[in-house]
Design an enzyme around this catalytic site. Structure first.
Site, short mmCIF file in Angstrom:
data_model
loop_
_atom_site.label_atom_id
_atom_site.label_comp_id
_atom_site.label_asym_id
_atom_site.label_seq_id
_atom_site.Cartn_x
_atom_site.Cartn_y
_atom_site.Cartn_z
CD GLU A 172 -2.81 1.17 2.43
OE1 GLU A 172 -3.74 0.35 2.32
OE2 GLU A 172 -2.64 1.91 3.41
CE1 TYR A 217 -10.72 8.91 -3.88
CE2 TYR A 217 -12.13 9.39 -2.00
CZ TYR A 217 -11.88 9.46 -3.36
OH TYR A 217 -12.79 10.07 -4.20
NE ARG A 276 -17.79 5.38 8.03
CZ ARG A 276 -17.82 5.47 9.35
NH1 ARG A 276 -18.93 5.17 10.00
NH2 ARG A 276 -16.76 5.85 10.03
CG HIS A 307 -15.15 -0.40 12.53
ND1 HIS A 307 -15.52 0.78 13.14
CD2 HIS A 307 -14.80 -0.07 11.26
CE1 HIS A 307 -15.41 1.77 12.27
NE2 HIS A 307 -14.97 1.28 11.13
CD GLN A 339 -7.30 -0.52 9.32
OE1 GLN A 339 -6.12 -0.24 9.54
NE2 GLN A 339 -8.07 0.24 8.56
#
Length: 286
Positions: free
Chosen positions: A17, A49, A107, A147, A174
């Site tokens: 990434e 992003y 999201r 989460h 994650q």
């Protein structure tokens, strides 16, 4: 190449990434960094992003460079927390026009001051929207340690299954620093009826200051063994970098030894760190 096809391969794959610059003025510097990472021949590169879609155009240009200049499959991220349906339709059309076949549907973090668009409440809304309009391969995110906004692991898995049922082709976790956390999570995921590939995300901590920020963002627990490493080597930059590379490499070796064949690395735009890890596991990628 669609990543869902790559994940059907039994060989060990390794993805990396990267993140775009916050401003267009920094594009060339980040482009050079990403080109060095592409030279390591990862199986694909994901591009993040900015919060609230602030780097939408830059993310797209960087993804285009990776796929069409560096010739590495790319997975651009797309968040929907502030996006309208027309915004997303335009972005999807642009990606398809550039020959990009994969998207990471998220999201995204709610920006300070609250949301400014309400067309998509959750990631599964975005995933369903993309699935209905395109043949893009869709990735999603998951949290091995729940989460931060979920009340418990049971509810977290319920929402995760909703994402998969909406059309998510694979999941990427994650960061975590204890592989037992991932193995336990994967067991619970399968028991919940989620069958898509789950790629573990590994974050090499090469600077002591990274640790607090990483824990804050992901909610991950830090094993005492790793705390001792940071406490002992944290004030020596070279030693901490080497220790961080070795610790991440050991995590990856253990994952592969336990049958996990697809690994994702959060590079923090550090080609030398990614190179160090890949060198440590070079014979394992055959």
């Amino acid at each position: 190449m669609k990543i869902r096809e790559l994940l059907n391969d039994s060989r060990v794959t390794f993805s990396i990434e990267v993140f775009p610059p916050k401003k267009v003025s920094g594009f060339e510097t980040v482009k050079q960094t990403v080109e060095k990472i592409a030279e390591l021949s990862p199986d694909f590169i994901s591009v993040t992003y900015g919060a609230g879609g602030t780097t939408a155009g830059i993310t797209m240009e960087l993804a285009d460079t990776i796929q069409n200049s560096s010739h590495v499959p790319v997975l651009p991220h797309l968040t929907c927390v502030t996006a309208s349906k027309s915004d997303v339709e335009h972005i999807l059309e642009e990606y398809e026009a550039r020959g990009i076949q994969n998207i990471m549907a998220l999201r995204g973090d709610i920006p300070e001051g609250g949301r400014t668009a309400h067309d998509f409440e959750h990631a599964d809304d975005l995933i369903r929207f993309i699935k209905e309009r395109t043949d893009l391969c869709i990735g999603g995110a998951c949290y091995p340690e729940v989460h931060p906004e979920s009340p418990n692991s049971r509810e977290d898995l319920k929402y995760l299954k909703q994402k998969v049922d909406a059309g998510c082709d694979f999941l990427t976790t994650q960061m975590f620093f204890d592989n037992a956390v991932f193995y336990n999570f994967l067991r619970r995921v399968r028991e919940a009826g989620i069958t898509v590939p789950v790629i573990p995300g590994i974050m090499p901590i090469t600077e002591a200051r990274q640790l607090g920020r990483s824990v804050q963002l992901s909610g991950t627990q830090v094993p005492e063994r790793f705390k001792a490493i940071v406490d002992h080597f944290g004030d020596d930059p070279d030693a901490m970098k080497q220790a961080g590379i070795i610790y991440a490499s050991e995590q990856i070796i253990d994952l592969i030894a336990n049958g996990i064949t697809h690994i994702h690395l959060y590079s923090m735009n550090k080609p030398e760190v990614a190179a160090g890890i890949l060198n440590n596991i070079s014979a394992l990628r055959k």
